[in-house]
Structures are given as C-alpha cells and as structure tokens.
Design a protein around this motif. Structure first.
Motif, PDB file in Angstrom:
ATOM      1  N   GLY A   9       0.839  -1.196   0.000  1.00 27.42           N
ATOM      2  CA  GLY A   9       0.000   0.000   0.000  1.00 27.42           C
ATOM      3  C   GLY A   9       0.873   1.244   0.000  1.00 27.42           C
ATOM      4  N   SER A  10       0.410   2.294   0.659  1.00 28.05           N
ATOM      5  CA  SER A  10       1.119   3.576   0.612  1.00 28.05           C
ATOM      6  C   SER A  10       2.513   3.478   1.233  1.00 28.05           C
ATOM      7  CB  SER A  10       0.309   4.651   1.346  1.00 28.05           C
ATOM      8  OG  SER A  10      -1.026   4.639   0.912  1.00 28.05           O
ATOM      9  N   LEU A  11       2.564   3.153   2.516  1.00 25.02           N
ATOM     10  CA  LEU A  11       3.870   3.149   3.188  1.00 25.02           C
ATOM     11  C   LEU A  11       4.735   1.982   2.730  1.00 25.02           C
ATOM     12  CD1 LEU A  11       3.887   4.085   6.965  1.00 25.02           C
ATOM     13  CD2 LEU A  11       4.502   5.444   4.981  1.00 25.02           C
ATOM     14  N   ARG A  31      -1.298 -10.277  -1.114  1.00 26.81           N
ATOM     15  CA  ARG A  31      -2.228 -11.128  -0.359  1.00 26.81           C
ATOM     16  C   ARG A  31      -2.652 -12.400  -1.081  1.00 26.81           C
ATOM     17  NH1 ARG A  31      -6.659  -8.516   1.957  1.00 26.81           N
ATOM     18  NH2 ARG A  31      -6.094  -6.341   1.634  1.00 26.81           N
ATOM     19  N   ARG A  35      -3.878 -10.538  -6.764  1.00 26.47           N
ATOM     20  CA  ARG A  35      -3.111  -9.290  -6.590  1.00 26.47           C
ATOM     21  C   ARG A  35      -1.754  -9.402  -7.276  1.00 26.47           C
ATOM     22  NH1 ARG A  35      -4.937  -4.815  -6.246  1.00 26.47           N
ATOM     23  NH2 ARG A  35      -3.639  -3.836  -4.638  1.00 26.47           N
ATOM     24  N   GLN A  88      -0.117 -15.316   8.263  1.00 25.69           N
ATOM     25  CA  GLN A  88      -0.010 -16.004   6.969  1.00 25.69           C
ATOM     26  C   GLN A  88       1.431 -16.273   6.541  1.00 25.69           C
ATOM     27  OE1 GLN A  88      -2.592 -13.169   4.902  1.00 25.69           O
ATOM     28  NE2 GLN A  88      -3.902 -14.878   4.288  1.00 25.69           N
ATOM     29  N   ASN A 104       0.132   2.401  12.922  1.00 23.74           N
ATOM     30  CA  ASN A 104      -0.209   3.549  13.750  1.00 23.74           C
ATOM     31  C   ASN A 104      -0.936   3.044  15.004  1.00 23.74           C
ATOM     32  OD1 ASN A 104      -0.457   6.212  14.437  1.00 23.74           O
ATOM     33  ND2 ASN A 104      -1.787   6.765  12.712  1.00 23.74           N
ATOM     34  N   GLU A 128       6.315  10.228   8.213  1.00 25.76           N
ATOM     35  CA  GLU A 128       6.316  10.360   6.758  1.00 25.76           C
ATOM     36  C   GLU A 128       4.882  10.260   6.255  1.00 25.76           C
ATOM     37  OE1 GLU A 128      10.595   8.974   5.155  1.00 25.76           O
ATOM     38  OE2 GLU A 128       9.157   7.364   5.336  1.00 25.76           O
ATOM     39  N   ALA A 130       2.454   9.342   2.773  1.00 27.41           N
ATOM     40  CA  ALA A 130       2.374   8.820   1.407  1.00 27.41           C
ATOM     41  C   ALA A 130       0.939   8.426   1.125  1.00 27.41           C
ATOM     42  CB  ALA A 130       3.281   7.609   1.248  1.00 27.41           C
ATOM     43  N   ARG A 132      -1.684   6.428  -2.077  1.00 26.72           N
ATOM     44  CA  ARG A 132      -1.765   5.714  -3.349  1.00 26.72           C
ATOM     45  C   ARG A 132      -2.589   6.523  -4.327  1.00 26.72           C
ATOM     46  NH1 ARG A 132      -3.363  -0.577  -2.453  1.00 26.72           N
ATOM     47  NH2 ARG A 132      -4.172   0.166  -0.467  1.00 26.72           N
ATOM     48  N   GLU A 263      -8.785   3.335  11.814  1.00 25.89           N
ATOM     49  CA  GLU A 263      -8.025   2.523  12.770  1.00 25.89           C
ATOM     50  C   GLU A 263      -8.450   2.851  14.206  1.00 25.89           C
ATOM     51  OE1 GLU A 263      -3.898   1.379  10.653  1.00 25.89           O
ATOM     52  OE2 GLU A 263      -4.051   3.524  11.022  1.00 25.89           O
TER      53      GLU A 263
HETATM   54  P1  NAP Z   1      -2.651   1.137   2.856  1.00 29.99           P
HETATM   55  O1  NAP Z   1      -2.241   2.088   1.789  1.00 29.99           O
HETATM   56  O2  NAP Z   1      -4.090   0.775   3.010  1.00 29.99           O
HETATM   57  O3  NAP Z   1      -1.815  -0.208   2.626  1.00 29.99           O
HETATM   58  C1  NAP Z   1      -2.048  -1.385   3.346  1.00 29.99           C
HETATM   59  C2  NAP Z   1      -1.685  -2.553   2.445  1.00 29.99           C
HETATM   60  O4  NAP Z   1      -1.745  -3.765   3.188  1.00 29.99           O
HETATM   61  C3  NAP Z   1      -2.633  -2.719   1.245  1.00 29.99           C
HETATM   62  O5  NAP Z   1      -1.855  -2.690   0.076  1.00 29.99           O
HETATM   63  C4  NAP Z   1      -3.240  -4.100   1.468  1.00 29.99           C
HETATM   64  O6  NAP Z   1      -3.401  -4.848   0.295  1.00 29.99           O
HETATM   65  C5  NAP Z   1      -2.166  -4.758   2.294  1.00 29.99           C
HETATM   66  N1  NAP Z   1      -2.651  -5.946   3.010  1.00 29.99           N
HETATM   67  C6  NAP Z   1      -3.664  -6.064   3.899  1.00 29.99           C
HETATM   68  N2  NAP Z   1      -3.805  -7.338   4.306  1.00 29.99           N
HETATM   69  C7  NAP Z   1      -2.839  -8.050   3.666  1.00 29.99           C
HETATM   70  C8  NAP Z   1      -2.470  -9.430   3.657  1.00 29.99           C
HETATM   71  N3  NAP Z   1      -3.110 -10.333   4.412  1.00 29.99           N
HETATM   72  N4  NAP Z   1      -1.439  -9.807   2.885  1.00 29.99           N
HETATM   73  C9  NAP Z   1      -0.780  -8.928   2.107  1.00 29.99           C
HETATM   74  N5  NAP Z   1      -1.081  -7.610   2.061  1.00 29.99           N
HETATM   75  C10 NAP Z   1      -2.107  -7.180   2.835  1.00 29.99           C
HETATM   76  O7  NAP Z   1      -2.151   1.630   4.282  1.00 29.99           O
HETATM   77  P2  NAP Z   1      -0.986   2.687   4.627  1.00 29.99           P
HETATM   78  O8  NAP Z   1      -1.518   4.053   4.466  1.00 29.99           O
HETATM   79  O9  NAP Z   1       0.268   2.318   3.949  1.00 29.99           O
HETATM   80  O10 NAP Z   1      -0.855   2.446   6.183  1.00 29.99           O
HETATM   81  C11 NAP Z   1      -0.173   1.330   6.773  1.00 29.99           C
HETATM   82  C12 NAP Z   1       0.036   1.657   8.250  1.00 29.99           C
HETATM   83  O11 NAP Z   1       0.961   2.734   8.336  1.00 29.99           O
HETATM   84  C13 NAP Z   1      -1.231   2.124   8.970  1.00 29.99           C
HETATM   85  O12 NAP Z   1      -1.256   1.647  10.279  1.00 29.99           O
HETATM   86  C14 NAP Z   1      -1.108   3.638   8.956  1.00 29.99           C
HETATM   87  O13 NAP Z   1      -1.791   4.273  10.033  1.00 29.99           O
HETATM   88  C15 NAP Z   1       0.395   3.796   9.096  1.00 29.99           C
HETATM   89  N6  NAP Z   1       0.885   5.088   8.578  1.00 29.99           N
HETATM   90  C16 NAP Z   1       0.594   5.486   7.301  1.00 29.99           C
HETATM   91  C17 NAP Z   1       1.082   6.696   6.820  1.00 29.99           C
HETATM   92  C18 NAP Z   1       0.794   7.165   5.423  1.00 29.99           C
HETATM   93  O14 NAP Z   1       1.176   8.296   5.095  1.00 29.99           O
HETATM   94  N7  NAP Z   1       0.160   6.410   4.570  1.00 29.99           N
HETATM   95  C19 NAP Z   1       1.880   7.501   7.656  1.00 29.99           C
HETATM   96  C20 NAP Z   1       2.169   7.065   8.948  1.00 29.99           C
HETATM   97  C21 NAP Z   1       1.664   5.856   9.393  1.00 29.99           C
HETATM   98  P3  NAP Z   1      -4.418  -4.487  -0.915  1.00 29.99           P
HETATM   99  O15 NAP Z   1      -3.705  -3.448  -1.724  1.00 29.99           O
HETATM  100  O16 NAP Z   1      -4.506  -5.793  -1.628  1.00 29.99           O
HETATM  101  O17 NAP Z   1      -5.674  -4.027  -0.274  1.00 29.99           O
END
Ligand code: NAP
Length: 304
Positions: A9-11, A31, A35, A88, A104, A128, A130, A132, A263
């Motif tokens: 995903g994003s991070l 996953r 995918r 998994q 988070n 940071e 990020a 998508r 969350e």
């Molecule tokens: P996100 O964009 O929703 O990415 C999460 C990824 O996890 C998705 O690509 C999802 O796959 C994948 N996923 C979920 N279950 C899975 C599994 N069983 N096997 C493989 N992949 C799986 O989330 P994010 O924004 O990166 O955030 C991740 C964490 O970092 C969160 O806790 C968030 O609070 C924290 N965070 C994010 C940011 C930010 O800027 N984005 C900053 C600080 C902290 P699919 O693509 O197939 O759905």
C-alpha cells in the motif's frame, strides 16, 4: 538480507521503492494470486512519485504462501490487518528474524508479537506521509522521520545502515513506547474532533475548551499507564500541532471522507480500553468514542 514487504500500500510501497532503488534486494508480499497477477500485468513495477517526478521501480513480488524464508519483514498493513497478515507468513520466518511494525496506534504490535515469539519485533512510529494515487503508484507527500525501537531489547537493529543508504530518515530509540503513546494521545485529541466537526486541523482552534478537556484526561491516562514522559506538556504540544498542520485534514478525516475503515480500535478505542483497565476516569474521551462510533455507523463504516 532480502527485505520482504508485507502490504504494497502507501507506506509499504514507499519503503520498497526506496530500498530497491538503492540496490537492496526487495520482495513485495501480496495477499493472493489475483493481486500478484494484477502487479505482473502492471509490468512488475511500482511507480514512486517524488517532488512531482514519477519513477518506475522494478521489484520482485510473491504471495504470502511463497516458500521463500524470511529474515527481514516490514509489516505495512493497516493495524486491523496486521495480525492476520503476519500469521499467513509466520511459518516462513527464520529464527531471530527481524520484523518491523509500521502500524499507527497501539494494540496491533502486541497482537503480532504474540503470534511470532521466535522473531524480534521492532516497533516504528513514522511522520512520513504517502498515498496511493492508483494501484502500484505511490506519492511521497510528506517528508518526515521514522523512529524505530524494541521495548524488550535496547540494542539497535542490524539494518540501520541499509536504511541510511536508502535515504530513509530514521532514528533508533530505546523509548519507542513513549513515542507511540505520545502520538496516540495527539491523535485522540485531534483526529476524532476533525471528523465530528467536519473540519481541517486548524479549525480546532475554535474548539479550544473541548481540546483542553480531552488533554487533561489524556495526560492523566498516560501517567496512570506508566507513560509520564509521553504525558509532559501534552496540551501545549497538541496546540502546536493544530497550528503547524492547520491546513491539513487528519488521517481519520480522510479515511471517513473516502469511505474507508478507520483505525479507531488502535487509537481512541485503545485509549478508552486502557482507561477501563487502569480504572482511570475519562468521561469525555468515552463520550468522544461514543459520538465517533455513532458517526461512523451513520456513514455505514465499521466501528471496530
Ligand atoms: P494502505 O495504503 O491501506 O496499505 C495497506 C496494504 O496492506 C494494502 O496494500 C493491502 O493490500 C495490504 N494488506 C492487507 N492485508 C494483507 C495481507 N493479508 N497480505 C498482504 N497484504 C495485505 O495503508 P498505509 O496508508 O500504507 O498504512 C499502513 C500503516 O501505516 C497504517 O497503520 C497507517 O496508520 C500507518 N501510517 C501510514 C502513513 C501514510 O502516510 N500512509 C503515515 C504514517 C503511518 P491491498 O492493496 O490488496 O488491499
């Protein structure tokens, strides 16, 4: 060692792209076969958009049920997906594997650590940003820092030089729990109110009393939870963050606005549960949680 990135995903993509760009061996762990097929159809590459420049970065990918052993795992799923996703791949982890948890809030890290006792779990807290833009295309929106630490073992992780060489700004800290609690408290004081008042962070300056009352309860709660350092000058810091990020919409606001699951259970929900456990009276935080869950339910969103 190879870096396995669980969750593209994003991070996860932001980390994978920077590591791979620096020549570090990286595998995206997706996953399922669908995918993986979608990723291959995209040319087997991620696109990193940085300062308006889009750069394709080719990275190998696999599914969670690949047989390749894992020595270093970055868990980049949402907090509510982390435990199940790690389960998994648990059987693939080598003894003494290093597992970095980017989630988070609090609660998911302990759940993950409990299901992989043979691995070293390193908790992270990142500023940071990020997002998508589309599948396999991530925008590096906000530079920041990632703090890393292991509450059970102060010795630094073995991969810090790799992060440095990859341009991933970071710092090792023995007090990662202090950082995670502090961030959780800031989140509780700001994010739910931006959702309920439908506003940017800066508009909370018009709700000064409500914020101040929450900060009193959060300060008390942090102290009761054995986190006095995280409690220090919390209200001042909350006011500073509200001003410094006045034009931003909080992450919870954006989740709700885009119809995504929040969350909450790992943020305000975790704080309220901790208050119950410690018999710490937090009536305004509890009322805030009730208002927020009612609001989420009214939008058809999950409340857990
Ligand atoms: P996100 O964009 O929703 O990415 C999460 C990824 O996890 C998705 O690509 C999802 O796959 C994948 N996923 C979920 N279950 C899975 C599994 N069983 N096997 C493989 N992949 C799986 O989330 P994010 O924004 O990166 O955030 C991740 C964490 O970092 C969160 O806790 C968030 O609070 C924290 N965070 C994010 C940011 C930010 O800027 N984005 C900053 C600080 C902290 P699919 O693509 O197939 O759905």
């Amino acid at each position: 060692a190879i870096w396995h990135i669980l969750g593209a995903g994003s991070l996860g993509s932001l980390w994978a792209a920077r590591l791979a760009r620096a020549g570090v061996p990286v595998r995206l762990v997706l996953r399922n076969a669908a995918r993986l097929q979608a990723y291959q159809a995209n040319g087997g590459c991620l696109t990193l958009v940085e300062n308006g420049v889009a750069q394709p970065i080719f990275i190998s990918a696999q599914t969670t049920d690949s047989a390749e052993p894992i020595e270093r795992l970055l868990v980049a799923c949402k907090a509510y997906d982390a435990e199940q996703a790690v389960a998994q791949v648990a059987a693939r982890l080598r003894a003494n594997a290093e597992v970095i948890l980017l989630q988070n809030g609090l609660g998911s890290q302990d759940a993950v650590a409990a299901c992989i006792p043979h691995a070293r779990c390193i908790f992270a807290s990142s500023t940071e940003g990020a997002f998508r833009e589309s599948d396999w295309r991530v925008v590096f929106a906000g530079h920041g820092y990632t703090w890393l630490g292991d509450a059970r073992e102060p010795a630094p992780a073995t991969f810090l030089q790799t992060l440095h060489d990859s341009g991933i700004a970071h710092e090792w800290t023995p007090d990662i729990l202090t950082r995670l609690w502090r961030k959780l408290a800031l989140n509780c004081a700001i994010n739910p109110l931006t959702v309920l008042h439908d506003c940017r962070n800066g508009s909370l300056q018009d709700h000064h009393c409500e914020v101040a009352t929450l900060c009193v309860e959060l300060t008390d709660l942090l102290e009761r939870c054995g986190q006095p350092v995280a409690a220090q000058d919390l209200h001042t810091e909350v006011q500073r963050v509200i001003k410094a990020t006045a034009a931003n919409y909080s992450s919870m606001y954006q989740d709700v606005a885009n119809g995504r699951r929040t969350e909450i259970s790992y943020l305000l929900g975790y704080a309220c549960a901790a208050a119950l456990r410690h018999r710490c009276a937090v009536p305004h935080l509890q009322q805030l949680q009730t208002r927020l869950t009612t609001h989420l339910a009214s939008k058809g969103l999950r409340t857990d």
